[in-house]
Scaffold this active site. Sequence first.
Site, PDB file in Angstrom:
ATOM      1  N   CYS A   3       0.867  -1.173   0.000  1.00  0.00           N
ATOM      2  CA  CYS A   3       0.000   0.000   0.000  1.00  0.00           C
ATOM      3  C   CYS A   3       0.907   1.227   0.000  1.00  0.00           C
ATOM      4  O   CYS A   3       1.803   1.339   0.840  1.00  0.00           O
ATOM      5  CB  CYS A   3      -0.898  -0.010   1.225  1.00  0.00           C
ATOM      6  SG  CYS A   3      -1.873   1.494   1.425  1.00  0.00           S
ATOM      7  N   CYS A   9      -0.957   6.444   6.701  1.00  0.00           N
ATOM      8  CA  CYS A   9      -2.329   6.251   7.156  1.00  0.00           C
ATOM      9  C   CYS A   9      -2.388   5.668   8.565  1.00  0.00           C
ATOM     10  O   CYS A   9      -3.096   6.182   9.428  1.00  0.00           O
ATOM     11  CB  CYS A   9      -3.072   5.342   6.167  1.00  0.00           C
ATOM     12  SG  CYS A   9      -4.691   4.805   6.719  1.00  0.00           S
ATOM     13  N   GLN A 212     -20.976  -6.148  12.856  1.00  0.00           N
ATOM     14  CA  GLN A 212     -19.554  -6.471  12.829  1.00  0.00           C
ATOM     15  C   GLN A 212     -18.922  -6.124  11.482  1.00  0.00           C
ATOM     16  O   GLN A 212     -19.516  -6.330  10.424  1.00  0.00           O
ATOM     17  CB  GLN A 212     -19.333  -7.954  13.135  1.00  0.00           C
ATOM     18  CG  GLN A 212     -19.655  -8.348  14.561  1.00  0.00           C
ATOM     19  CD  GLN A 212     -18.571  -7.965  15.561  1.00  0.00           C
ATOM     20  OE1 GLN A 212     -17.606  -7.284  15.227  1.00  0.00           O
ATOM     21  NE2 GLN A 212     -18.732  -8.418  16.794  1.00  0.00           N
ATOM     22  N   GLU A 262     -31.279  -3.313  24.703  1.00  0.00           N
ATOM     23  CA  GLU A 262     -30.414  -2.343  24.019  1.00  0.00           C
ATOM     24  C   GLU A 262     -30.941  -0.947  24.329  1.00  0.00           C
ATOM     25  O   GLU A 262     -32.153  -0.713  24.291  1.00  0.00           O
ATOM     26  CB  GLU A 262     -30.434  -2.606  22.509  1.00  0.00           C
ATOM     27  CG  GLU A 262     -29.918  -1.500  21.633  1.00  0.00           C
ATOM     28  CD  GLU A 262     -28.438  -1.217  21.832  1.00  0.00           C
ATOM     29  OE1 GLU A 262     -28.075  -0.038  21.964  1.00  0.00           O
ATOM     30  OE2 GLU A 262     -27.654  -2.180  21.857  1.00  0.00           O
ATOM     31  N   ASP A 310     -22.227  -8.393  24.709  1.00  0.00           N
ATOM     32  CA  ASP A 310     -21.281  -7.942  23.690  1.00  0.00           C
ATOM     33  C   ASP A 310     -21.249  -6.422  23.763  1.00  0.00           C
ATOM     34  O   ASP A 310     -21.811  -5.727  22.906  1.00  0.00           O
ATOM     35  CB  ASP A 310     -21.729  -8.431  22.302  1.00  0.00           C
ATOM     36  CG  ASP A 310     -20.722  -8.083  21.207  1.00  0.00           C
ATOM     37  OD1 ASP A 310     -19.643  -7.530  21.527  1.00  0.00           O
ATOM     38  OD2 ASP A 310     -21.011  -8.355  20.023  1.00  0.00           O
ATOM     39  N   CYS A 337     -14.487  -6.713  21.920  1.00  0.00           N
ATOM     40  CA  CYS A 337     -13.545  -6.263  20.896  1.00  0.00           C
ATOM     41  C   CYS A 337     -12.303  -5.640  21.525  1.00  0.00           C
ATOM     42  O   CYS A 337     -11.418  -5.176  20.808  1.00  0.00           O
ATOM     43  CB  CYS A 337     -14.213  -5.263  19.946  1.00  0.00           C
ATOM     44  SG  CYS A 337     -14.805  -3.772  20.770  1.00  0.00           S
TER      45      CYS A 337
END
Length: 382
Positions: A3, A9, A212, A262, A310, A337
């Site tokens: 890249c 970046c 995801q 939620e 999660d 995560c």
Amino acid sequence: MKCNVSKLCGGCPYLALPYETQLRLKQKQVEELLKANHLKMKVNSVIGAKKIQEYRNKVIVGFAKHKGKIVSGLYAAHSHRVIATRHCLMHPELINRIIQRITEYLDSMKIELYNERTGTGLLRHVVIRYAQNTKEVLIVFVTAKSQFPSRRNLVNLLVKEFPEIKTILQSVNARQTSVVMENEAFILYGEGVITDELCGLDFTMTANSFYQIHHDQCERLYQLAKKKLHLSGREKVLDTYCGIGTIGLTLADQCKRVTGVEINEDSIALAKENARQNHIRNAEFVAMDSTKFMMEAKHFHHSFDVLILDPPRAGTTKTFIESACSLHPQKILYISCDPKTLVRDLKTFFQLGYQSRSLDLVDMFPNTEHVETIVLLQKLNS
């Protein structure tokens, strides 16, 4: 993989490493984290991805002026400086083509870019979501004000050239903030949503829905969750931080009932719609903060056989964990995560009588340092 802007970046710090080396590094990092926190758990080998390029299904694009022309790209690490990129290796080819065309149209239409330093200008970002299995695309133009010259022409040109674009929205964000979308977006074209197929089910989402980033690895993660839980069909499952219902609905065919919780009301509305469109009748969804829900469940002595969480990168709260453990679920499945906040929360679960001897890793983010973790906790002596 090569890249031209990878060093500028910073979005893919592991890009130059062989993929097997990346996986070993991620496993070692988690092993060292557990050791440093005195948690004796086996870290199973990372479940690697078959697709390590062109996997990102959500992209936030920045814009800048370079030599008088508008360029687009991602932001340099820890900055708001746009690195001009014509072909990001992590984006699906269709998304790269759409970004390039948007950039060309912005330049030809003389659309003014937002200037963070002066607070003037119009266009701040473009957000693109891509449904891998249905090929549907959602685009959001994030602007500093509602007036958007040439937006009708821009929308018409994009839709004509790319039939995959199912909806285009505009979100106005006039504040000096690093948050991309603060307010509800309004529709310029289409219905404001796209639908993807995941684990054999259809999931409808908006621009802000949690989904995801790597479709195929998400399927592998949910398949692993099913395997670890080993449901019999009789369990009452509580799916906290449930978003649009992806985890709970993929488990619905193997349990008695799923309750999803939620805080985001729009996500709950979509979760209900996702249950309806998949003809799932043993799922219900509640719009409430997950910690508050757990506190009420503790107060009213509600019972669940299985608890799933999660949470966002920041992890969950101590109050959530204490309330969850007081309900005495047989199994708690924690997906995270961020291994650091996972380890912090595991310590509290362990102190309150739950245990796990192993931890699984799924590489949701090839070429980066991030990794998804999944742990099954069970009550001691249960």
